[in-house]
Structures are given as C-alpha cells and as structure tokens.
Design a protein around this motif. Sequence first.
Motif, short mmCIF file in Angstrom:
data_model
loop_
_atom_site.label_atom_id
_atom_site.label_comp_id
_atom_site.label_asym_id
_atom_site.label_seq_id
_atom_site.Cartn_x
_atom_site.Cartn_y
_atom_site.Cartn_z
N GLY A 4 0.82 -1.21 0.00
CA GLY A 4 0.00 0.00 0.00
C GLY A 4 0.86 1.25 0.00
O GLY A 4 0.60 2.20 -0.74
N LEU A 5 1.88 1.28 0.83
CA LEU A 5 2.77 2.43 0.88
C LEU A 5 3.54 2.57 -0.43
O LEU A 5 3.65 3.67 -0.97
N ASP A 8 1.31 4.07 -2.91
CA ASP A 8 1.13 5.49 -2.64
C ASP A 8 2.33 6.30 -3.11
O ASP A 8 2.18 7.39 -3.67
N ARG A 11 2.20 6.56 -6.93
CA ARG A 11 1.21 7.57 -7.33
C ARG A 11 1.74 8.98 -7.09
O ARG A 11 1.59 9.87 -7.94
N HIS A 12 2.38 9.18 -5.94
CA HIS A 12 2.91 10.51 -5.63
C HIS A 12 3.97 10.93 -6.66
O HIS A 12 3.94 12.06 -7.15
N LEU A 28 2.54 12.15 2.21
CA LEU A 28 1.70 10.97 2.42
C LEU A 28 1.31 10.77 3.89
O LEU A 28 0.57 9.84 4.21
#
Length: 76
Positions: A4-5, A8, A11-12, A28
């Motif tokens: 999940g991280l 993220d 995506r960032h 985040l």
Amino acid sequence: MSEGLTGDIIRHLRENGDAAGSDIGDALKADRRLVGRSLSNTRLFVKTRKEGRKQFYGLRSDRELPGPAGRSSSPL
C-alpha cells in the motif's frame, strides 16, 4: 514493507515528479523511515539527484510499473 505504501509512493511520484524521501513522507503522512526503506529496497525507484542532504527519487520506467500503465506482474 507495505505494498500500500509503495503504491502510494508510485502515485505521488507519477503526479509530482521526482521528490526527496522526507518530502514524500510528509505528503503521504507516512513514517519517513518506512518511506526511505521502500525507496531503497524496491527496484521501481531510482535516485535522480541530490540537493544538500536530500536524496531525490523518481520512477524507473512506466514499462516496469504495476497497474494500468505498466505491464509487469511483479514490481518487487
């Protein structure tokens, strides 16, 4: 390391371009140590430049990323 991280972070970086690990952690709201571990231990990320003590990271290439833009089934 949490997928999940990692997702993220991907995506960032896709949305914002290369960034320092501390800045990614702040954006985040994630533990900077976990972000740093993910950036260092995942082949998806590359070091792009350094400003003072800040190391910046970017994405290796869209072809190697999981998800709609990538074709790799195993990103790690």
